[in-house]
Design a protein around this motif. Structure first.
Motif: not given
Length: 353
Positions: A17, A21, A54, A57, A60, A104, A108, A110-111, A148-149, A181
Motif C-alpha cells: 500500500q 497510494k 478514480y 469506495t 468515500a 487514494t 480509488k 478511499r477517503a 478498510d478503515t 481514512v
C-alpha cells in the motif's frame, strides 16, 4: 479474541500500500463526479498531468455526501435510481471550491477529508512501534489486522498476570489502532487477555488518543498539492517517540493490576433478574443488534455464571464469532466499558426483568 492475519502478511500489505497510494489536496472545483448506469461512481480530478479518473469506495461516497451536506440515504437513492440527478447535485456543490484532501489507493478514492486532516499512516506507525512491541518480555501478537478503515496491533506479555478467580488467569497486553481514512483517532489502549477462553478486553479509557487534525497544507486556493511520503516524517517521528512511552505505561504493572481488579469486582455483581431482559437492556444501551444480543445471551447461559463477570465475558467471548473485525473490536472495547460502569447502572442491568 477475533483472529486476524499474520504479522508477516500485515507487513507485506502495508509495504504494498505504501507504493500504491497517493494523497491530493485540492479545491473541490477541480473535481467532477460521474456515475454509470450500474451505480458505480468516479471522481474525475484535474491534475497537473491531465484528467485522472478514480473509483470511489463506499466509505468515500459517504464522506463526500457528508462534506456536501447531502443526506446519505438520498445520495444512495439517487445513485441507484437516478445517477444523472446524483451527478448534477454533486457537481453543483463541488463548484463551491472548498479545499479537500483525497486519499487514494489502487486507483480509488478511499477517503474524502478536510484539508486539515493530519496523516498518521499505518506504515510509519508500524515501522516505529513493532520493534518496540517486540521488545516486551515474551511478547505474543495475539491478533493483527488491516481492515478498510483501521489497522490493529493486539499483543500480550505473559510477564504480568493476575488470577481473577481460582484457575482463571488474565495477562497484560496493549492494543494500538489507527485509521488512515478519517475513521477515528490513533489509539493506544491497555488490554486484558483471559487465558481460559482467549477473550480480549480493551480498556475504555485510551492511554493515548491522537486526532488527525493539523495545519492547512497550502494557502494557494487554486493549487493542487500532492503529498510526498516524507512531507510529515519529522513530525511523525517525534510523535512516535511519545507512542513508545505510552505503550510502556499501558503494560505497566500498575495499569494492569488496576484493570484486573476492576474486572474481578464484577464477580460480586449477581444477575438476579431475567438474563434475557439483562441482555436486552445491554443491547439497547450499547447499540447491539438482534444477532449480537442473541450471541451474548447464548454465551452468558453457556458460561453458567450469572454475574457481572459472566456478562462481561459473554460479550468478549462472543466478539470472536463476529465476522467483521472492526465490530469484533468494538465488542472487546464494550467489555472495557462494562467494568467501568457505576454501581447504579450495574444494578439496573442486574435486576432487569
Amino acid at each position: 479474541m477475533k483472529t486476524g492475519c499474520t504479522l508477516q502478511s500485515l507487513a507485506q500489505e502495508l509495504e504494498r500500500q505504501q507504493h500504491a497510494k497517493k494523497d491530493l489536496v485540492l479545491a473541490s472545483s477541480l473535481m467532477r463526479h460521474s456515475t454509470d448506469e450500474q451505480g458505480q461512481t468516479q471522481l474525475l480530478v484535474n491534475e497537473q498531468q491531465g484528467l485522472t479518473r478514480y473509483g470511489v469506495t463506499p466509505l468515500a461516497r459517504q464522506q463526500l455526501a457528508e462534506k456536501l451536506r447531502i443526506p446519505f440515504t438520498y445520495f444512495e437513492r439517487m445513485r441507484q435510481n437516478e445517477p444523472a440527478l446524483l451527478d448534477r447535485n454533486v457537481n453543483t456543490w463541488l463548484k463551491s471550491g472548498e479545499r479537500r484532501m483525497l486519499r487514494t489507493l489502487d486507483g480509488k478514492v478511499r477517503a474524502v477529508l478536510s484539508e486539515r486532516y493530519r496523516r498518521l499512516d499505518n506504515y510509519a506507525l508500524a515501522d516505529s512501534v513493532l520493534p518496540l512491541l517486540q521488545q516486551l518480555p515474551h511478547v505474543q501478537f495475539m491478533s493483527v489486522q488491516l481492515t478498510d478503515t483501521r489497522m490493529y496491533l493486539k499483543c500480550v506479555t505473559p510477564r504480568l498476570h493476575y488470577e481473577v478467580a481460582p484457575g482463571d488467569m488474565v495477562q497484560a497486553g496493549v492494543v494500538i489502532s489507527n485509521s488512515e481514512v478519517g475513521h477515528g483517532c490513533l489509539l493506544v489502549q491497555p488490554l486484558l487477555y483471559r487465558l481460559i477462553c482467549r477473550n480480549g478486553l480493551i480498556a475504555s479509557d485510551p492511554t493515548l488518543r491522537k486526532t488527525h487534525l493539523g495545519r492547512v497544507a497550502v494557502d494557494d486556493e487554486a493549487a493542487l498539492t500532492v503529498f510526498q511520503d516524507d512531507t510529515l516524517r519529522a513530525d511523525d517521528q517525534a510523535f512516535f517517540l511519545k507512542v513508545r512511552d505510552v505503550v510502556q505505561a499501558a503494560v505497566s504493572e500498575v495499569t494492569f493490576r488496576q484493570l484486573a481488579q476492576k474486572l474481578q469486582k464484577t464477580r460480586g455483581i449477581p444477575l438476579t433478574g431475567n438474563p434475557v431482559c439483562t441482555v436486552e437492556l445491554l443491547g439497547q444501551r450499547f447499540g447491539l443488534n438482534e444477532g449480537e444480543r442473541s450471541g451474548v445471551l447464548c454465551h452468558l447461559i453457556q458460561g453458567g455464571e450469572l454475574s457481572g463477570y459472566g456478562l462481561v465475558n459473554a460479550v468478549t467471548h462472543y466478539s470472536a464469532e463476529v465476522e467483521d473485525y472492526d465490530r469484533a473490536t468494538d465488542l472487546e472495547a464494550l467489555g472495557g466499558k462494562l467494568i467501568e460502569l457505576p454501581s447504579r447502572e450495574w444494578k439496573q442491568l442486574a435486576e432487569a426483568a
